[in-house]
Write an enzyme that holds these catalytic residues in place. Structure first.
Site, PDB file in Angstrom:
ATOM      1  N   LYS A   1       0.977  -1.065   0.065  1.00  7.94           N
ATOM      2  CA  LYS A   1       0.127  -0.004   0.001  1.00  7.94           C
ATOM      3  C   LYS A   1       0.956   1.131  -0.069  1.00  7.94           C
ATOM      4  CE  LYS A   1      -3.892  -2.582   2.065  1.00  7.94           C
ATOM      5  NZ  LYS A   1      -4.747  -2.992   3.252  1.00  7.94           N
TER       6      LYS A   1
ATOM      7  N   GLN B   1      -4.993  -1.975   9.321  1.00  7.37           N
ATOM      8  CA  GLN B   1      -4.825  -3.008   8.776  1.00  7.37           C
ATOM      9  C   GLN B   1      -5.420  -4.190   9.743  1.00  7.37           C
ATOM     10  OE1 GLN B   1      -3.862  -3.625   5.707  1.00  7.37           O
ATOM     11  NE2 GLN B   1      -3.990  -5.712   5.792  1.00  7.37           N
TER      12      GLN B   1
ATOM     13  N   ASP C   1     -11.299   2.386   3.778  1.00  8.15           N
ATOM     14  CA  ASP C   1     -11.846   1.046   3.707  1.00  8.15           C
ATOM     15  C   ASP C   1     -13.253   0.729   3.427  1.00  8.15           C
ATOM     16  OD1 ASP C   1      -9.594  -0.736   3.698  1.00  8.15           O
ATOM     17  OD2 ASP C   1      -9.237  -0.439   6.097  1.00  8.15           O
TER      18      ASP C   1
HETATM   19  N1  GUN Z   1      -6.871  -7.066   5.803  1.00  7.94           N
HETATM   20  C1  GUN Z   1      -7.537  -7.898   4.601  1.00  7.94           C
HETATM   21  N2  GUN Z   1      -8.079  -7.029   3.537  1.00  7.94           N
HETATM   22  C2  GUN Z   1      -7.973  -5.699   4.248  1.00  7.94           C
HETATM   23  C3  GUN Z   1      -8.601  -4.733   3.971  1.00  7.94           C
HETATM   24  O1  GUN Z   1      -9.169  -4.492   2.542  1.00  7.94           O
HETATM   25  N3  GUN Z   1      -8.465  -3.540   4.661  1.00  7.94           N
HETATM   26  C4  GUN Z   1      -7.815  -3.754   5.772  1.00  7.94           C
HETATM   27  N4  GUN Z   1      -7.789  -2.682   6.591  1.00  7.94           N
HETATM   28  N5  GUN Z   1      -7.367  -4.810   6.236  1.00  7.94           N
HETATM   29  C5  GUN Z   1      -7.497  -5.801   5.532  1.00  7.94           C
END
Ligand code: GUN
Length: 301
Positions: free
Chosen positions: A53, A97, A120
């Site tokens: 990211k 996350q 998100d």
């Molecule tokens: N863990 C797995 N997929 C995601 C996501 O799309 N966003 C976040 N914040 N954590 C994740």
């Protein structure tokens, strides 16, 4: 005959071009979108996603902050960190996350994020808007990426039977809501299967479009797939592989080699849904900056 392989990168590249155009417009207003990614603990898979990211932000010129907290980081401190980011004008998007360690209440964390910075789309306000089909909220990255992947590869979902295996808040549930919605890239008949579903294969075999998002390597076998189905594999499972230099490799939830002989099209792992998830997050960050600009501009007189 083998299935067509649906690669994520070419579609992600199309979306990237659109993001660059929108970034240039923001730049004219003196705005650089900013994303804060918080990670608590040291889960290796999460760590690699967080790195990807940050790299994606860097490549696009999005300002990014990655905050890595120890696994015993108190919930209260995390809520305080989120509160500071909510008030930081350089930050348009905030992401924690998942998963977070067990002592942290996920729903408190999700609700602490300003819905206008919730890239998100996990906050109840954004989940609610998505369910109602209200257009101005964020859409969650992985389901939105799957929808774009299907649409931009010419796979119409309207009137089709989409079977989703997995009912997570991150993929299964929101994807079901989005694909059953009225409108472009939607209007599907959706069935959701999960760990308590009886005779899973008898349902998956009815799918025109089969999406699997449970995190179990090789769950979907060839006899569970209808001839000519489109198969979207969201799983990313680390399996031992002594023949690879690292000693492991990533595979999806679908038995790729066998299923590709039956399906019309299938996404690979890695390289299918993964690149879409990251680019949709970048798109939400730009959308957050555009929303902030509109709010500050106020009504035109
Ligand atoms: N863990 C797995 N997929 C995601 C996501 O799309 N966003 C976040 N914040 N954590 C994740």
């Amino acid at each position: 005959m083998g299935a067509r392989i649906i690669e994520g990168r070419p579609v992600a590249e199309e979306i990237r071009k659109d993001i660059i155009r929108r970034m240039a417009e923001l730049q004219l207003e003196g705005i650089t979108p900013g994303l804060a990614v918080i990670m608590v603990g040291d889960d290796p898979a999460s760590s690699s996603y967080v790195k990807m990211k940050g790299k994606a932000c860097q490549e696009l010129g999005i300002y990014s902050q990655t905050l890595r907290m120890p696994s015993n980081y108190p919930e209260e401190a995390l809520l305080h960190t989120i509160d500071e980011l909510n008030r930081n004008p350089r930050i348009n998007g905030i992401l924690v996350q998942m998963p977070v360690p067990g002592h942290i209440d996920v729903s408190k964390v999700v609700q602490a994020i300003d819905p206008d910075k919730d890239v998100d789309a996990f906050h109840p306000v954004n989940v609610g808007k998505m369910l109602i089909g209200e257009g101005d909220g964020f859409l969650p990255a992985t389901p939105h990426g799957i929808q774009e992947l299907l649409m931009r590869n010419g796979y119409e979902v309207a009137g089709k039977h989409v079977v989703i295996v997995g009912r997570s808040n991150i993929v299964g549930k929101p994807l079901a809501a989005m694909l059953m919605q009225k409108g472009e890239g939607a209007d599907a008949t959706v069935t959701v299967c999960h760990s308590r579903t009886r005779d899973l294969g008898s349902i998956t075999v009815q799918a025109d479009i089969l999406v699997c998002a449970v995190g179990r390597a090789g769950l979907i076998k060839a006899d569970m797939v209808k001839e000519g189905a489109v198969v979207i594999d969201v799983g990313s499972n680390r399996v031992q592989d002594p023949s690879s230099a690292r000693g492991y490799r990533f595979v999806g939830d679908v038995d790729f080699e066998a299923v590709k002989e039956r399906a019309a099209a299938i996404t690979p792992v890695p390289g299918g849904v993964g690149p879409m998830t990251i680019i949709m997050l970048m798109q939400n960050t730009v959308l957050a900056a555009e929303k902030a600009l509109k709010q500050h501009a106020g009504p035109k007189v």
